[in-house]
Design an enzyme around this catalytic site. Structure first.
Site, PDB file in Angstrom:
ATOM      1  N   THR A  27      44.401 -25.444 -31.139  1.00 45.38           N
ATOM      2  CA  THR A  27      43.111 -25.911 -32.025  1.00 45.38           C
ATOM      3  C   THR A  27      42.619 -27.104 -31.254  1.00 45.38           C
ATOM      4  O   THR A  27      43.364 -27.645 -30.228  1.00 45.38           O
ATOM      5  CB  THR A  27      43.514 -26.392 -33.452  1.00 45.38           C
ATOM      6  OG1 THR A  27      44.454 -27.517 -33.363  1.00 45.38           O
ATOM      7  CG2 THR A  27      44.223 -25.214 -34.095  1.00 45.38           C
ATOM      8  N   ALA A  56      47.775 -29.291 -32.053  1.00 48.53           N
ATOM      9  CA  ALA A  56      47.350 -30.125 -32.562  1.00 48.53           C
ATOM     10  C   ALA A  56      46.648 -31.127 -31.758  1.00 48.53           C
ATOM     11  O   ALA A  56      47.536 -31.844 -31.032  1.00 48.53           O
ATOM     12  CB  ALA A  56      47.943 -30.559 -33.757  1.00 48.53           C
ATOM     13  N   ILE A  82      51.614 -31.500 -29.257  1.00 46.92           N
ATOM     14  CA  ILE A  82      50.673 -32.500 -29.529  1.00 46.92           C
ATOM     15  C   ILE A  82      49.557 -32.333 -28.237  1.00 46.92           C
ATOM     16  O   ILE A  82      50.107 -32.421 -27.151  1.00 46.92           O
ATOM     17  CB  ILE A  82      51.367 -33.739 -29.704  1.00 46.92           C
ATOM     18  CG1 ILE A  82      52.082 -33.869 -31.065  1.00 46.92           C
ATOM     19  CG2 ILE A  82      50.198 -34.909 -29.755  1.00 46.92           C
ATOM     20  CD1 ILE A  82      53.551 -34.835 -30.638  1.00 46.92           C
ATOM     21  N   LYS A  83      48.377 -32.333 -28.748  1.00 51.49           N
ATOM     22  CA  LYS A  83      47.217 -32.110 -27.550  1.00 51.49           C
ATOM     23  C   LYS A  83      46.927 -33.639 -27.202  1.00 51.49           C
ATOM     24  O   LYS A  83      46.221 -34.365 -28.053  1.00 51.49           O
ATOM     25  CB  LYS A  83      46.179 -31.153 -28.054  1.00 51.49           C
ATOM     26  CG  LYS A  83      45.888 -30.184 -26.951  1.00 51.49           C
ATOM     27  CD  LYS A  83      44.863 -29.240 -27.765  1.00 51.49           C
ATOM     28  CE  LYS A  83      44.133 -28.342 -26.664  1.00 51.49           C
ATOM     29  NZ  LYS A  83      43.232 -27.722 -27.228  1.00 51.49           N
ATOM     30  N   VAL A  84      46.926 -34.143 -25.823  1.00 56.40           N
ATOM     31  CA  VAL A  84      46.541 -35.383 -25.672  1.00 56.40           C
ATOM     32  C   VAL A  84      45.662 -35.193 -24.605  1.00 56.40           C
ATOM     33  O   VAL A  84      45.610 -33.990 -23.838  1.00 56.40           O
ATOM     34  CB  VAL A  84      47.351 -36.387 -25.327  1.00 56.40           C
ATOM     35  CG1 VAL A  84      48.521 -36.406 -26.301  1.00 56.40           C
ATOM     36  CG2 VAL A  84      48.285 -35.933 -23.988  1.00 56.40           C
TER      37      VAL A  84
END
Ligand code: G3P
Length: 219
Positions: A27, A56, A82-84
């Site tokens: 997402t 996310a 976790i998308k950074v």
């Protein structure tokens, strides 16, 4: 190759997951905005259906904020990645979150050197955006090939997640180029399964069977 769905629509994701072919989900804030529902609630709903990695994306742009948003996402489910973003702060957050045993997807990658840096920061996934590179007049698939070569040269374990996919041939070519994962918009996922000659051939088989009265008898 793992197949992820690039969407923040839990109902659409659940429908596609019925095939048993969905290995994960990605997402981003744009997709979350399109869905309109609270982002955390959306992710909770997706994680009830999908057991593979669900990415996310943080909204913070500084390391400390990324880490605290990342920890918040991680409380949703064990399979959250976790998308950074591929930034200076993103790299620091990546290393910190990985040291806590969390999965990290480094997003907005547009060069092979960025991908190498992300791997050194311990990223679980790197997301090269192939469609946006094509849109900008460059070749997204060349980037996948370059990253594959670098990761193989140094035995980096980071998985190459081909993102910003615009077509079925993009999925094929990413697989040939050695991407580990493709994240696919729902409409393209649907198109991957169909071919007009399959439909035509099936109609002919069924018509022939009907004409000749071919049946499959129950015992
Ligand atoms: O999730 C990231 C990526 O797949 C975005 O794709 O179509 O907005 O370039 P797109």
């Amino acid at each position: 190759m793992k197949l992820f769905i690039d969407s923040a629509d839990p109902k659409e994701i659940a429908r596609l997951a019925e095939t048993g072919l969905v290995d994960g989900v990605t997402t981003n804030p744009t997709l979350a905005a399109k869905n309109g529902q609270d982002y955390v609630e959306t992710l909770e709903e997706i994680c009830r259906t999908i057991k593979g990695a669900v990415s996310a994306e943080v909204l913070a742009t500084e390391t400390a904020g990324m880490i605290s948003e990342g920890r918040r996402f991680a409380r949703i489910a064990k399979n959250i990645a976790i998308k950074v973003p591929m930034t200076w702060d993103g790299m620091k957050a990546c290393r910190a979150l990985r040291s806590e045993g969390l999965m990290v997807n480094v997003t907005l990658c547009f060069s092979a050197v960025q991908a190498m840096v992300a791997a050194k920061a311990g990223a679980t996934f790197i997301s090269p955006f192939i469609g946006r590179l094509d849109d900008a007049g460059q070749d997204g698939l060349t980037l996948i090939r370059e990253i594959r070569a670098i990761y193989d040269n140094f035995d980096f374990k980071t998985e190459i997640l081909a993102a910003s996919i615009r077509s079925v041939p993009h999925v094929r070519d990413s697989a040939i180029a050695g991407a580990d994962v493709a994240t696919i918009p729902p409409d393209i996922f649907q198109k991957m399964i169909s071919h007009p000659l399959t439909d035509k051939g099936l109609a002919a088989f069924l018509a022939d069977a009907k004409k000749a009265g071919v049946r499959i008898r129950d015992e």
